[in-house]
Design a protein around this motif. Structure first.
Motif, PDB file in Angstrom:
ATOM      1  N   LYS B 249      35.402  35.259  48.080  1.00  0.00           N
ATOM      2  CA  LYS B 249      34.349  35.941  48.182  1.00  0.00           C
ATOM      3  C   LYS B 249      33.609  35.952  46.772  1.00  0.00           C
ATOM      4  CE  LYS B 249      34.913  38.264  52.256  1.00  0.00           C
ATOM      5  NZ  LYS B 249      34.224  38.782  53.330  1.00  0.00           N
ATOM      6  N   PHE B 250      33.732  34.893  46.036  1.00  0.00           N
ATOM      7  CA  PHE B 250      33.044  35.062  44.980  1.00  0.00           C
ATOM      8  C   PHE B 250      31.565  34.871  44.927  1.00  0.00           C
ATOM      9  CE2 PHE B 250      37.101  33.623  42.406  1.00  0.00           C
ATOM     10  CZ  PHE B 250      37.321  35.135  42.146  1.00  0.00           C
ATOM     11  N   ASP B 251      31.210  34.066  46.240  1.00  0.00           N
ATOM     12  CA  ASP B 251      29.621  33.878  46.240  1.00  0.00           C
ATOM     13  C   ASP B 251      28.805  35.398  46.041  1.00  0.00           C
ATOM     14  OD1 ASP B 251      30.936  34.683  48.540  1.00  0.00           O
ATOM     15  OD2 ASP B 251      29.315  33.844  49.895  1.00  0.00           O
ATOM     16  N   GLN B 252      29.725  36.592  46.528  1.00  0.00           N
ATOM     17  CA  GLN B 252      28.920  37.875  46.353  1.00  0.00           C
ATOM     18  C   GLN B 252      28.970  38.201  45.156  1.00  0.00           C
ATOM     19  OE1 GLN B 252      30.594  39.907  49.666  1.00  0.00           O
ATOM     20  NE2 GLN B 252      29.775  42.064  49.022  1.00  0.00           N
ATOM     21  N   ALA B 253      29.838  38.081  44.368  1.00  0.00           N
ATOM     22  CA  ALA B 253      30.140  38.553  42.844  1.00  0.00           C
ATOM     23  C   ALA B 253      29.015  37.767  42.117  1.00  0.00           C
ATOM     24  CB  ALA B 253      31.560  38.212  42.222  1.00  0.00           C
ATOM     25  N   ALA B 254      28.956  36.381  42.332  1.00  0.00           N
ATOM     26  CA  ALA B 254      27.965  35.547  41.784  1.00  0.00           C
ATOM     27  C   ALA B 254      26.650  36.053  42.000  1.00  0.00           C
ATOM     28  CB  ALA B 254      27.991  34.139  42.074  1.00  0.00           C
ATOM     29  N   ALA B 255      26.274  36.517  43.350  1.00  0.00           N
ATOM     30  CA  ALA B 255      25.035  37.073  43.466  1.00  0.00           C
ATOM     31  C   ALA B 255      24.504  38.274  42.745  1.00  0.00           C
ATOM     32  CB  ALA B 255      24.929  37.262  45.031  1.00  0.00           C
ATOM     33  N   ILE B 256      25.530  38.963  42.574  1.00  0.00           N
ATOM     34  CA  ILE B 256      25.510  40.335  41.722  1.00  0.00           C
ATOM     35  C   ILE B 256      25.165  40.021  40.332  1.00  0.00           C
ATOM     36  CG2 ILE B 256      26.261  42.475  41.194  1.00  0.00           C
ATOM     37  CD1 ILE B 256      27.733  42.647  43.976  1.00  0.00           C
ATOM     38  N   PHE B 257      26.220  39.035  39.931  1.00  0.00           N
ATOM     39  CA  PHE B 257      26.011  38.693  38.237  1.00  0.00           C
ATOM     40  C   PHE B 257      24.430  38.239  38.202  1.00  0.00           C
ATOM     41  CE2 PHE B 257      30.652  37.576  37.736  1.00  0.00           C
ATOM     42  CZ  PHE B 257      30.966  38.600  37.098  1.00  0.00           C
ATOM     43  N   LEU B 258      24.249  37.241  39.198  1.00  0.00           N
ATOM     44  CA  LEU B 258      22.765  36.619  38.866  1.00  0.00           C
ATOM     45  C   LEU B 258      21.648  37.989  39.008  1.00  0.00           C
ATOM     46  CD1 LEU B 258      22.520  33.544  40.998  1.00  0.00           C
ATOM     47  CD2 LEU B 258      22.221  33.745  38.560  1.00  0.00           C
ATOM     48  N   LEU B 259      21.969  38.835  39.956  1.00  0.00           N
ATOM     49  CA  LEU B 259      20.691  39.932  40.013  1.00  0.00           C
ATOM     50  C   LEU B 259      20.840  40.831  38.788  1.00  0.00           C
ATOM     51  CD1 LEU B 259      19.050  40.568  42.469  1.00  0.00           C
ATOM     52  CD2 LEU B 259      20.842  42.132  43.114  1.00  0.00           C
ATOM     53  N   LEU B 260      21.873  41.010  38.335  1.00  0.00           N
ATOM     54  CA  LEU B 260      22.227  41.773  37.066  1.00  0.00           C
ATOM     55  C   LEU B 260      21.465  41.084  35.979  1.00  0.00           C
ATOM     56  CD1 LEU B 260      23.386  44.623  36.147  1.00  0.00           C
ATOM     57  CD2 LEU B 260      25.465  43.476  35.767  1.00  0.00           C
TER      58      LEU B 260
END
Lengths: 439, 284
Positions: B249-260
């Motif tokens: 599920k790291f794609d979700q974390a990656a999306a949030i990292f990018l957004l932040l």
């Protein structure tokens, strides 16, 4: 002349009108934003969600403690402990004098003349002038009140009865009967019940340490007192001090490590020192990236590699601050005066000597003051990062809060954190004055 | 000056330089020793050791990036889903900055000699802002979460209190340099305290205040993200959830990292250009 004045006047009036419009528009905008936030944050619903009973528990617990008097109704045994803590249980022969027990019957004197009596499985709660409530523990718990307006708050069901007054609280279930009595202060702060000093007043302790007989023949009373304080099983002063040291250590290692990393990068990123334009561009983008990634993301990534602990926190601070220091240092380097460097060069100095005697003396005060400022602010960050990576006083604090019971410890840790940050603040201010202004 | 006197000055100067070098060298040695032993203590008390972890430092980002690239199609969807949380984080930071700066302004006025309404309370106001500044946000946030429940309000209060303390100090340093003549002029025509402050002091200090406040906003956005991670809502909370889902599920974390990351860079740039305009004036 007159047309000029008229034109000027019109211009001034226009300016003033615009200013007054702005002066009204800004507060109106802020107000509109706050109204939006009021609904976005659902402040109206906050009143229902807020747990005022929690607030009361929290405030009371921060400045007081309770002693539990518990009767195991299956075995018929009695135990007296502070905050229900196993390590703070009184031995049967040293029970406090407000509990009178003789085998089957136990009388607990609460304040204000209120008395709770355990008589086998039967419990009596006496409030002066208002009569005695009787509880019988059987298959269910039968509650018999002397009058309908008996002054206590009562929460009763078949399996559990709770009676709360200003002086204490009685909870009765089939398994056990428990009375809580509240006292002011932080319990056993200096010595826990295992220590011979527990229960002594401050003067008694000093007298024992200075002139008393040796309690343990193989060592002095002073060393015993210090060791008992340090290893206090409830407050664990030794561990807490270590945790504070860890937090300061994280800030120290992170800040100065970041300075080591940032110093060469700053030279590469400063316009007047960069060896090439492309390298400068690349370094600056790297610094921007590192600053943008933010401590939170670094902390998460690093705890995956290094596991919980102070080193992880230190590295997270190090990485985050490298970006900030790189930028600040390179700005300071761009502002250096060229003349001292040329002066040093004119005496035949080589490159290293030019930097050592021409550049460093100019930028050192700026670097140092930034470093010390960051050291102070990182002490605070280290508390927060410690809560995430699991190290230092931040971890102890979050653990104490998560139990939702040890509020006296929470207030103790908060006090320690504030003292620590203020101390680091004064230390960094003192060093700044000493090192930079040479006072 | 005679030759022997000159020689004397020279030897004295050289001795002084030597002494300073020895002191400086000693200080450096002590510092390096402290640093190394500190590092070893931190290393020994850490769960994983430094040299071992150094090899693994790239593992997690690599996993993250690999999954993010594999499921690149999911990223926009995840970002849209996390967007309300991002707005909440930004709102927390903005409201806290706003409230904190207003409170800090009042504190700073109360803490400046010559401007304070109650001159006797100047030291009190200073201590108050010292204490506010010393309390880390997380302390107040965690305690308030227990009372008020999770959500943005505890975070706002926590950040606002810390901001008020920090701004109280910075603003009062600005206030010290205020020209008192306009204030005296206003006093001579019978202006009361609030009129003197609003018309005599604020116009002088407003650009500096604004600049500090914008800088604080940048800091507070980061703080608000971190507080979310410990339970105060917003993007930090989403990130924490995404992280606990773990591998796959790291794609979700990656999306949030990018957004932040994008948000922080964007706000930093915006605030830098605004601050540049404030200090150097608007471009003609």
């Amino acid at each position: 002349m007159s047309t000029l004045t008229a034109a000027t006047e019109a211009h001034v009036l226009r300016l003033m009108r615009r200013k007054s419009r702005v002066a009204l528009a800004v507060p109106a905008l802020i107000l509109a934003y706050l109204v939006y936030v009021f609904f976005a944050f659902d402040l109206g619903g906050l009143a229902q969600r807020a747990r005022m009973d929690n607030a009361r528990i929290l405030l009371a617990d921060m400045v007081s403690y309770k002693t539990h008097v518990t009767r195991d109704n299956r075995r018929g045994t009695l135990s007296v402990s502070i905050e229900g803590n196993n390590r703070a249980t009184y031995s049967p022969d040293s029970i406090p004098d407000w509990i009178l027990t003789d085998g089957e019957q136990t009388r607990i004197l609460l304040g204000g003349g209120q008395v709770v009596t355990y008589d086998g499985p039967r419990v009596l709660f006496d409030i002066p002038d208002h009569g005695t409530a009787r509880l019988d523990v059987g298959e269910t718990i039968a509650l018999d009140l002397p009058s309908a307006d008996w002054p206590a708050s009562i929460n009763a069901s078949d399996s559990r009865v709770t009676i709360t007054t200003d002086e204490g609280r009685l909870t009765v279930t089939r398994a056990r009967t428990e009375t809580l009595r509240y006292f002011w202060g932080w319990e056993l702060f200096f010595f826990d019940l295992n220590s011979p000093f527990s229960g002594m007043s401050a003067i008694q302790v000093i007298a024992t340490v200075l002139a008393g007989e040796r309690i343990q023949p193989d060592r002095s009373n002073l060393s015993l007192a210090i060791s008992d304080f340090w290893n206090n099983g409830i407050w664990r002063h030794g561990e807490v001090l270590w945790a504070m040291f860890e937090t300061v250590l994280m800030a120290f290692l992170g800040t100065f490590g970041a300075a080591f990393v940032a110093l060469p990068l700053a030279f590469l990123a400063a316009q007047n020192f960069a060896p090439s334009r492309w390298l400068r561009f690349a370094v600056r983008r790297v610094l921007d990236f590192v600053r943008g990634v933010d401590a939170l993301i670094f902390t998460i990534i690093l705890s995956r590699a290094f596991g919980p602990g102070p080193l992880t926190g230190a590295l997270a601070i190090l990485l985050t601050d490298s970006g900030s220091f790189g930028k600040l240092f390179s700005e300071a380097l761009e502002n250096v005066d060229k003349r001292p460097i040329e002066g040093v060069q004119s005496t035949g100095a080589n490159a290293v000597q030019r930097y050592r005697f021409g550049v460093i003396p100019q930028v050192m005060p700026v670097f140092l003051s930034q470093l010390l400022y960051f050291l102070e602010s990182n002490t605070r960050s280290a508390t927060i990062i410690g809560a995430i990576v699991g190290g230092g006083i931040g971890l102890l604090l979050t653990q104490a809060i998560q139990t939702t019971q040890d509020w006296e410890k929470v207030s103790y840790y908060i006090l320690l954190i504030v003292v620590m940050v203020v101390a680091m603040d004064s230390l960094s201010g003192w060093l700044r004055r000493k090192l930079i202004r040479g006072e | 000056m005679s030759a022997p006197a000159l020689a004397h000055v020279q030897t004295e100067y050289l001795a002084l330089t030597r002494r300073r070098r020895i002191y400086g060298g000693l200080l450096l040695v002590v510092f390096v020793a402290m640093f190394i032993s500190g590092f070893r203590i931190a290393d020994s008390r850490n769960a994983g050791s430094f040299w071992q972890g150094l090899h693994q430092i790239g593992d997690f980002p690599a996993d993250l990036i690999r999954e993010a690239v594999e499921k690149a199609a999911n990223l926009p969807g995840h970002m849209i889903r996390a967007f309300p949380a991002l707005v909440e984080t930004l709102n927390i930071a903005l409201v806290a900055t706003l409230l904190g700066c207003i409170l800090g302004l009042l504190l700073s006025l109360a803490a400046t000699r010559g401007l304070a309404y109650w001159p006797r309370l100047v030291p009190v106001a200073r201590r108050v802002s010292d204490v506010f500044r010393a309390i880390p946000e997380i302390v107040i946030a965690l305690v308030l979460i227990f009372v008020l429940g999770g959500g943005p309000v505890p975070a706002v209060i926590a950040i606002a209190i810390h901001t008020a303390g920090a701004m109280g100090k910075l603003f009062s340093e600005v206030n010290e340099n205020v020209d008192l003549k306009p204030v005296e002029g206003l006093a001579s025509v019978g202006a009361n305290w609030s009129q003197r402050m609003w018309l005599g002091v604020i116009p002088q200090v407003a650009p500096n205040y604004m600049s500090y406040s914008l800088l604080r906003l940048e800091i507070n956005i980061r703080a608000s993200a971190i507080l979310g991670f410990v339970g105060a809502g917003g993007i930090g909370y989403e990130l924490r959830n995404a992280m606990t889902f773990g591998q796959g599920k790291f794609d979700q974390a990656a999306a949030i990292f990018l957004l932040l990351f994008a948000t922080i860079v964007l706000v930093d740039q915006l605030s830098a250009s605004l601050r540049h305009r404030l200090t150097h004036g608007a471009p003609a």
